[in-house]
Scaffold this active site. Structure first.
Site, short mmCIF file in Angstrom:
data_model
loop_
_atom_site.label_atom_id
_atom_site.label_comp_id
_atom_site.label_asym_id
_atom_site.label_seq_id
_atom_site.Cartn_x
_atom_site.Cartn_y
_atom_site.Cartn_z
N GLU A 1 -5.24 -11.35 -2.09
CA GLU A 1 -6.45 -10.76 -0.93
C GLU A 1 -7.26 -10.80 -1.17
O GLU A 1 -8.66 -9.59 -0.50
CB GLU A 1 -5.68 -9.31 0.07
CG GLU A 1 -4.14 -9.81 0.19
CD GLU A 1 -3.84 -8.56 1.52
OE1 GLU A 1 -5.07 -8.04 1.42
OE2 GLU A 1 -2.28 -8.16 1.42
N HIS B 1 -9.86 -6.70 -2.47
CA HIS B 1 -10.67 -6.51 -2.82
C HIS B 1 -11.84 -5.79 -2.97
O HIS B 1 -12.05 -4.43 -3.14
CB HIS B 1 -10.69 -5.98 -0.81
CG HIS B 1 -9.32 -6.38 0.40
ND1 HIS B 1 -9.04 -7.32 1.07
CD2 HIS B 1 -8.08 -6.15 -0.12
CE1 HIS B 1 -8.10 -7.85 1.17
NE2 HIS B 1 -7.01 -7.26 1.06
N ASN C 1 2.49 -4.50 -3.42
CA ASN C 1 1.50 -5.00 -3.12
C ASN C 1 0.13 -3.62 -2.77
O ASN C 1 0.35 -2.77 -1.94
CB ASN C 1 0.89 -5.94 -1.98
CG ASN C 1 0.11 -6.65 -1.90
OD1 ASN C 1 -0.62 -8.21 -2.89
ND2 ASN C 1 -0.26 -6.51 -0.27
N ASP D 1 -11.44 -11.02 -0.49
CA ASP D 1 -12.42 -11.40 -1.49
C ASP D 1 -13.26 -10.69 -1.81
O ASP D 1 -12.85 -9.09 -2.79
CB ASP D 1 -12.72 -10.79 0.21
CG ASP D 1 -11.94 -9.93 1.02
OD1 ASP D 1 -11.95 -8.84 0.37
OD2 ASP D 1 -11.20 -9.50 2.06
N GLU E 1 0.46 -1.24 0.19
CA GLU E 1 0.00 0.09 0.41
C GLU E 1 0.81 1.28 0.52
O GLU E 1 0.77 1.93 0.88
CB GLU E 1 -1.02 -0.09 0.91
CG GLU E 1 -2.11 -0.86 1.10
CD GLU E 1 -3.19 -1.39 2.25
OE1 GLU E 1 -2.64 -0.79 2.95
OE2 GLU E 1 -4.07 -2.16 2.05
C1 XIL Z 1 -6.13 -7.49 7.44
C2 XIL Z 1 -6.20 -8.46 8.45
O1 XIL Z 1 -7.60 -9.59 7.37
C3 XIL Z 1 -6.63 -8.39 9.53
O2 XIL Z 1 -6.88 -9.68 10.39
C4 XIL Z 1 -6.30 -6.93 10.94
O3 XIL Z 1 -7.01 -6.61 11.63
C5 XIL Z 1 -5.88 -6.24 9.43
O4 XIL Z 1 -5.08 -6.46 8.38
N1 XIL Z 1 -5.19 -5.33 2.31
C6 XIL Z 1 -3.82 -6.02 3.51
C7 XIL Z 1 -3.75 -7.00 4.63
O5 XIL Z 1 -2.56 -5.91 2.72
O6 XIL Z 1 -3.14 -7.13 5.74
C8 XIL Z 1 -5.25 -6.68 5.35
O7 XIL Z 1 -5.77 -7.77 6.53
C9 XIL Z 1 -6.55 -6.62 4.91
C10 XIL Z 1 -6.13 -5.27 4.24
#
Ligand code: XIL
Length: 326
Positions: free
Chosen positions: A240, A212, A176, A242, A135
């Protein structure tokens, strides 16, 4: 119907894996003590990421202490199962121990170098991919402020990659971020950043697209976007994934919502399969019972491919059992 009726790892060999799209999952180091969780992850996936255990704050609760216990559990599980590991993550503004912000700006470079050398060095030769910088850009596609940026300027990005490469020359090193699935100003800014890093000889090997999403809004130009990074010589990964949806406390998601969610997952799987090389397609959590979404996005949930009872949702088929283009 249980998950056992739906799919076995052998079925997966014939579908996603045979098309070289490796599937992965973020894991909770402590949930691995639960036999159902452990065996389901082992059965379904080729790749694991530690959901939290390899982040800065858990690894470095205070300046003098490294705590690798949880990270080691994830590594041990992956190695026992013959799975690859995505290390996540080294330089990030979030889940960063407070003592880092409290340290003088002039000390940040030494702190980050030591952290990267220690964490990457510990697992040298055993972690296939590291999210080196997570990020790095904000929602306006500008460099994101963080203790690293404040202390070192924009060079922290190149330095982090160089240090990670020193500590493990065989690891594939990634940028990422989220909201970079499609062609958009933020992914354009990454495209430029990657070109600058490559021109400067920085050892960067991959671009990780978090994936996401909110239901009903699938990416539309993701194939083209991924391919332009691949054309620069980078590996790409979905890191990641979802797809969250609005949920009411007493009601399960509707059939329509679940169908729309499956389509959104499918569109990302299709884009990942279409790109010349996608190194992994990683889900950010196994099931709705192990989810970061309700804690982070009030009123949203049901984001994953298995429900709260580890039963497959329509999105499960979209990821695991859809025949792709041959
Ligand atoms: C999230 C985890 O899933 C949670 O359990 C934690 O509390 C916060 O982080 N982007 C990312 C991940 O790169 O590391 C994050 O993961 C979600 C957003």
């Amino acid at each position: 119907m249980t998950i056992d009726d739906v799919v076995t790892k052998a079925d997966l060999d014939a579908t996603a894996r045979a098309r070289t799209l490796r599937l992965g999952c973020a894991v909770d180091a402590f949930a691995l003590d639960d036999p159902a969780y452990r065996s389901t992850i082992a059965r379904l996936f080729d790749v694991v990421t530690a959901e939290n255990a390899m982040k800065f704050a858990p690894l470095r609760p205070d300046r003098g202490t490294y705590d690798f216990a949880a990270a080691d559990r994830v590594m041990a599980f992956a190695e026992e199962q013959g799975m690859s590991v995505r290390g996540h993550t080294l330089a990030w503004h979030s889940q960063l121990a407070e003592w880092v912000s409290e340290a003088d700006e002039g000390e940040r470079e030494d702190i980050l170098r030591e952290h990267i050398h220690t964490a990457v060095g510990r697992y040298r030769g055993r972690i296939e991919q590291w999210d080196v910088v997570n990020e790095a850009l904000d929602d306006d596609a500008q460099p994101r402020t963080s203790p690293w940026f404040e202390g070192m300027g924009i060079d922290y990005i190149a330095d982090a990659f160089r240090w990670a490469h020193e500590a493990d020359p065989s690891a594939r090193l990634y940028l990422n971020d989220y909201n970079v699935e499609d062609l958009c100003p933020k992914s354009d800014a990454y495209y430029e950043l990657v070109q600058r890093l490559l021109a400067d000889g920085v050892p960067i090997h991959g671009f990780g697209v978090q994936g996401h999403r909110i239901v009903g809004d699938p990416p539309t130009t993701m194939g083209e976007n991924l391919q332009r990074f691949a054309d620069l010589g980078l590996d790409v990964a979905l890191t990641e994934v979802d797809v969250r949806m609005p949920v009411a406390e007493s009601e399960p998601p509707s059939r329509e919502q679940l169908a729309a969610q499956a389509e959104d997952y499918r569109s990302m799987v299709d884009a990942a399969r279409a790109v010349s090389f996608c190194s992994a397609f990683v889900l950010w959590g196994l099931s709705d019972a192990h989810s970061w979404i309700p804690d982070t996005f009030a009123g949203f949930g049901a984001a994953h491919v298995l429900d709260e009872k580890l039963q497959p949702k329509p999105a499960f088929d979209a990821v695991f059992a859809t025949p792709g283009p041959s």
